[in-house]
Design a protein around this motif. Structure first.
Motif, PDB file in Angstrom:
ATOM      1  N   ALA A  98     -12.792 -32.522 -16.587  1.00  0.00           N
ATOM      2  CA  ALA A  98     -11.634 -32.901 -16.176  1.00  0.00           C
ATOM      3  C   ALA A  98     -10.962 -32.036 -15.166  1.00  0.00           C
ATOM      4  CB  ALA A  98     -10.816 -33.487 -17.460  1.00  0.00           C
ATOM      5  N   ILE A  99     -10.857 -30.857 -15.757  1.00  0.00           N
ATOM      6  CA  ILE A  99     -10.378 -29.916 -14.770  1.00  0.00           C
ATOM      7  C   ILE A  99     -11.039 -29.597 -13.547  1.00  0.00           C
ATOM      8  CG2 ILE A  99      -9.748 -27.283 -14.717  1.00  0.00           C
ATOM      9  CD1 ILE A  99      -9.122 -27.580 -17.709  1.00  0.00           C
ATOM     10  N   LEU A 100     -12.318 -29.446 -13.467  1.00  0.00           N
ATOM     11  CA  LEU A 100     -13.113 -29.305 -12.400  1.00  0.00           C
ATOM     12  C   LEU A 100     -13.052 -30.469 -11.204  1.00  0.00           C
ATOM     13  CD1 LEU A 100     -16.033 -27.358 -13.648  1.00  0.00           C
ATOM     14  CD2 LEU A 100     -14.238 -26.529 -12.669  1.00  0.00           C
ATOM     15  N   THR A 101     -13.241 -31.795 -11.885  1.00  0.00           N
ATOM     16  CA  THR A 101     -12.982 -32.761 -10.899  1.00  0.00           C
ATOM     17  C   THR A 101     -11.597 -32.949 -10.575  1.00  0.00           C
ATOM     18  OG1 THR A 101     -12.776 -34.252 -12.817  1.00  0.00           O
ATOM     19  CG2 THR A 101     -15.206 -34.000 -12.024  1.00  0.00           C
ATOM     20  N   TYR A 102     -10.844 -32.305 -11.069  1.00  0.00           N
ATOM     21  CA  TYR A 102      -9.124 -32.614 -10.522  1.00  0.00           C
ATOM     22  C   TYR A 102      -9.070 -31.612  -9.256  1.00  0.00           C
ATOM     23  CZ  TYR A 102      -4.167 -32.623 -10.765  1.00  0.00           C
ATOM     24  OH  TYR A 102      -2.709 -32.775 -10.556  1.00  0.00           O
ATOM     25  N   HIS A 103      -9.959 -30.841  -9.159  1.00  0.00           N
ATOM     26  CA  HIS A 103     -10.013 -29.787  -7.849  1.00  0.00           C
ATOM     27  C   HIS A 103     -10.964 -30.230  -6.734  1.00  0.00           C
ATOM     28  CE1 HIS A 103      -8.672 -27.001 -10.881  1.00  0.00           C
ATOM     29  NE2 HIS A 103      -8.346 -26.270  -9.917  1.00  0.00           N
ATOM     30  N   VAL A 104     -11.511 -31.746  -7.082  1.00  0.00           N
ATOM     31  CA  VAL A 104     -12.373 -32.233  -6.034  1.00  0.00           C
ATOM     32  C   VAL A 104     -11.469 -33.656  -5.368  1.00  0.00           C
ATOM     33  CG1 VAL A 104     -14.748 -33.119  -5.382  1.00  0.00           C
ATOM     34  CG2 VAL A 104     -14.371 -31.468  -7.123  1.00  0.00           C
ATOM     35  N   VAL A 105     -11.732 -33.846  -4.106  1.00  0.00           N
ATOM     36  CA  VAL A 105     -11.146 -34.990  -3.424  1.00  0.00           C
ATOM     37  C   VAL A 105     -12.301 -35.558  -2.794  1.00  0.00           C
ATOM     38  CG1 VAL A 105      -9.787 -35.849  -1.746  1.00  0.00           C
ATOM     39  CG2 VAL A 105      -8.845 -34.001  -3.125  1.00  0.00           C
ATOM     40  N   PRO A 106     -12.667 -36.718  -2.712  1.00  0.00           N
ATOM     41  CA  PRO A 106     -13.676 -37.586  -2.231  1.00  0.00           C
ATOM     42  C   PRO A 106     -13.522 -37.322  -0.772  1.00  0.00           C
ATOM     43  CG  PRO A 106     -12.671 -39.000  -3.447  1.00  0.00           C
ATOM     44  CD  PRO A 106     -11.791 -37.937  -3.871  1.00  0.00           C
ATOM     45  N   GLY A 107     -14.488 -37.105   0.042  1.00  0.00           N
ATOM     46  CA  GLY A 107     -14.625 -36.944   1.589  1.00  0.00           C
ATOM     47  C   GLY A 107     -14.321 -35.604   2.158  1.00  0.00           C
ATOM     48  N   LYS A 108     -14.399 -35.578   3.224  1.00  0.00           N
ATOM     49  CA  LYS A 108     -14.319 -34.186   3.927  1.00  0.00           C
ATOM     50  C   LYS A 108     -12.878 -34.291   4.456  1.00  0.00           C
ATOM     51  CE  LYS A 108     -16.726 -31.135   7.194  1.00  0.00           C
ATOM     52  NZ  LYS A 108     -17.952 -31.026   7.841  1.00  0.00           N
ATOM     53  N   VAL A 109     -12.038 -33.588   4.061  1.00  0.00           N
ATOM     54  CA  VAL A 109     -10.709 -33.536   4.539  1.00  0.00           C
ATOM     55  C   VAL A 109     -10.305 -32.059   4.917  1.00  0.00           C
ATOM     56  CG1 VAL A 109      -8.222 -33.858   3.750  1.00  0.00           C
ATOM     57  CG2 VAL A 109      -9.953 -35.068   2.750  1.00  0.00           C
ATOM     58  N   ALA A 111      -8.290 -28.836   7.167  1.00  0.00           N
ATOM     59  CA  ALA A 111      -6.997 -28.372   7.106  1.00  0.00           C
ATOM     60  C   ALA A 111      -5.985 -29.217   7.632  1.00  0.00           C
ATOM     61  CB  ALA A 111      -6.927 -27.044   7.133  1.00  0.00           C
ATOM     62  N   ALA A 112      -6.444 -29.502   8.866  1.00  0.00           N
ATOM     63  CA  ALA A 112      -5.680 -30.228   9.985  1.00  0.00           C
ATOM     64  C   ALA A 112      -5.252 -31.687   9.141  1.00  0.00           C
ATOM     65  CB  ALA A 112      -6.207 -30.538  11.341  1.00  0.00           C
ATOM     66  N   ASP A 113      -5.995 -32.134   8.498  1.00  0.00           N
ATOM     67  CA  ASP A 113      -5.635 -33.492   7.924  1.00  0.00           C
ATOM     68  C   ASP A 113      -4.912 -33.198   6.411  1.00  0.00           C
ATOM     69  OD1 ASP A 113      -7.319 -34.890   9.609  1.00  0.00           O
ATOM     70  OD2 ASP A 113      -8.871 -34.154   8.784  1.00  0.00           O
ATOM     71  N   VAL A 114      -5.052 -32.201   5.843  1.00  0.00           N
ATOM     72  CA  VAL A 114      -4.493 -31.839   4.527  1.00  0.00           C
ATOM     73  C   VAL A 114      -3.020 -31.623   4.973  1.00  0.00           C
ATOM     74  CG1 VAL A 114      -4.165 -30.101   2.825  1.00  0.00           C
ATOM     75  CG2 VAL A 114      -6.367 -30.766   3.464  1.00  0.00           C
ATOM     76  N   VAL A 115      -2.668 -30.843   5.801  1.00  0.00           N
ATOM     77  CA  VAL A 115      -1.252 -30.688   6.199  1.00  0.00           C
ATOM     78  C   VAL A 115      -0.475 -32.082   6.385  1.00  0.00           C
ATOM     79  CG1 VAL A 115      -1.510 -28.467   6.703  1.00  0.00           C
ATOM     80  CG2 VAL A 115      -1.574 -30.037   8.582  1.00  0.00           C
ATOM     81  N   LYS A 116      -1.030 -33.103   6.745  1.00  0.00           N
ATOM     82  CA  LYS A 116      -0.340 -34.418   7.195  1.00  0.00           C
ATOM     83  C   LYS A 116      -0.100 -35.286   5.957  1.00  0.00           C
ATOM     84  CE  LYS A 116      -2.784 -34.475  11.351  1.00  0.00           C
ATOM     85  NZ  LYS A 116      -3.640 -35.116  12.275  1.00  0.00           N
ATOM     86  N   MET A 117      -0.690 -34.683   4.740  1.00  0.00           N
ATOM     87  CA  MET A 117      -0.753 -35.478   3.487  1.00  0.00           C
ATOM     88  C   MET A 117       0.516 -35.000   2.733  1.00  0.00           C
ATOM     89  SD  MET A 117      -4.794 -35.582   3.024  1.00  0.00           S
ATOM     90  CE  MET A 117      -4.836 -36.508   1.487  1.00  0.00           C
ATOM     91  N   ASP A 118       0.794 -35.898   1.731  1.00  0.00           N
ATOM     92  CA  ASP A 118       1.887 -35.569   0.500  1.00  0.00           C
ATOM     93  C   ASP A 118       1.110 -35.613  -0.852  1.00  0.00           C
ATOM     94  OD1 ASP A 118       1.934 -38.216   0.326  1.00  0.00           O
ATOM     95  OD2 ASP A 118       3.909 -38.433   0.383  1.00  0.00           O
ATOM     96  N   LYS A 119      -0.112 -36.338  -0.723  1.00  0.00           N
ATOM     97  CA  LYS A 119      -0.849 -36.016  -2.114  1.00  0.00           C
ATOM     98  C   LYS A 119      -2.315 -36.659  -1.765  1.00  0.00           C
ATOM     99  CE  LYS A 119       0.602 -40.806  -3.339  1.00  0.00           C
ATOM    100  NZ  LYS A 119       1.219 -41.622  -4.173  1.00  0.00           N
ATOM    101  N   ALA A 120      -3.089 -36.471  -2.805  1.00  0.00           N
ATOM    102  CA  ALA A 120      -4.622 -36.783  -2.486  1.00  0.00           C
ATOM    103  C   ALA A 120      -5.099 -37.297  -4.167  1.00  0.00           C
ATOM    104  CB  ALA A 120      -5.306 -35.733  -1.908  1.00  0.00           C
ATOM    105  N   THR A 121      -5.773 -38.253  -4.005  1.00  0.00           N
ATOM    106  CA  THR A 121      -6.219 -38.513  -5.415  1.00  0.00           C
ATOM    107  C   THR A 121      -7.805 -37.896  -5.488  1.00  0.00           C
ATOM    108  OG1 THR A 121      -5.350 -40.927  -5.067  1.00  0.00           O
ATOM    109  CG2 THR A 121      -7.118 -40.606  -6.746  1.00  0.00           C
ATOM    110  N   THR A 122      -7.720 -37.269  -6.583  1.00  0.00           N
ATOM    111  CA  THR A 122      -8.845 -36.356  -7.152  1.00  0.00           C
ATOM    112  C   THR A 122     -10.140 -37.452  -7.574  1.00  0.00           C
ATOM    113  OG1 THR A 122      -8.246 -35.994  -9.167  1.00  0.00           O
ATOM    114  CG2 THR A 122      -7.391 -34.586  -7.432  1.00  0.00           C
ATOM    115  N   VAL A 123     -11.298 -36.705  -7.856  1.00  0.00           N
ATOM    116  CA  VAL A 123     -12.454 -37.357  -8.369  1.00  0.00           C
ATOM    117  C   VAL A 123     -12.006 -37.628  -9.908  1.00  0.00           C
ATOM    118  CG1 VAL A 123     -14.860 -37.169  -9.024  1.00  0.00           C
ATOM    119  CG2 VAL A 123     -14.243 -36.370  -6.792  1.00  0.00           C
ATOM    120  N   GLN A 124     -11.291 -36.813 -10.234  1.00  0.00           N
ATOM    121  CA  GLN A 124     -10.993 -37.092 -11.861  1.00  0.00           C
ATOM    122  C   GLN A 124     -10.082 -38.237 -11.912  1.00  0.00           C
ATOM    123  OE1 GLN A 124      -7.304 -36.402 -12.848  1.00  0.00           O
ATOM    124  NE2 GLN A 124      -7.714 -36.248 -14.966  1.00  0.00           N
ATOM    125  N   GLY A 125      -9.281 -38.637 -11.015  1.00  0.00           N
ATOM    126  CA  GLY A 125      -8.457 -39.968 -11.116  1.00  0.00           C
ATOM    127  C   GLY A 125      -6.899 -39.674 -10.568  1.00  0.00           C
TER     128      GLY A 125
END
Length: 166
Positions: A98-109, A111-125
């Motif tokens: 659960a902890i490790l999959t909380y560090h993973v987001v599906p897809g290739k995001v 840095a230029a895309d990350v800074v435009k986001m306010d949240k991301a759904t992780t593999v953990q859910g």
């Protein structure tokens, strides 16, 4: 004249020989996956041990793509004493996954895309919260300290804290 043509041909061939590998690398023809990149880096020994204990090696060596917010060994060292050892025990595999999959987001995001986001759904859910403050990017309480470490099946962004799901 023939000598000049041979010299010119040799020079051109040598030049293209050096340029072609660089171009292939720039176009994402990397050979190392996320796990291999983490192992080779040397700053993620605890993360790699945890991925192995959780049985996630094959997943993170898979096709992906994945975005991994990877805590360094120093980040794991900030956890309370005994936490890592406790999580690595076979009885706690579900917590570790659960902890490790909380560090993973599906897809290739990147840095230029990350800074435009306010949240991301992780593999953990669950979602991780993303805050950008000037040139500083936060994933929950962790600061992103390196970005866009490319692998053939995704990208790694290095963080200075282990993030824990709710």
């Amino acid at each position: 004249m023939l000598k000049r043509i041979l010299v010119t041909t040799t020079v051109l061939f040598a030049t293209f020989s050096f340029l072609l590998p660089a171009k292939a690398h720039e176009h994402g023809m990397m050979k190392e996956d996320i796990v291999d990149v983490a192992v080779a880096n040397g700053s993620f020994n605890t993360l790699v041990a945890a991925v192995k204990a959780a049985g996630l090696v094959d997943t993170l060596k898979g096709e992906g793509p994945f975005t991994v917010f990877a805590p360094t060994d120093e980040a794991f060292a900030k956890l309370p004493d005994g936490t890592v050892d406790m999580l690595l025990m076979p009885d706690n595999k579900d917590k570790l996954v659960a902890i490790l999959t909380y560090h993973v987001v599906p897809g290739k995001v990147m840095a230029a895309d990350v800074v435009k986001m306010d949240k991301a759904t992780t593999v953990q859910g669950q979602d991780v919260m993303i805050k950008t403050m000037g040139d500083k990017v936060m994933i929950n309480n962790a600061t992103v300290i390196a970005t866009d470490v490319k692998a053939k099946n995704g990208v790694i962004h290095v963080i200075d804290e282990v993030i824990i799901p709710k």
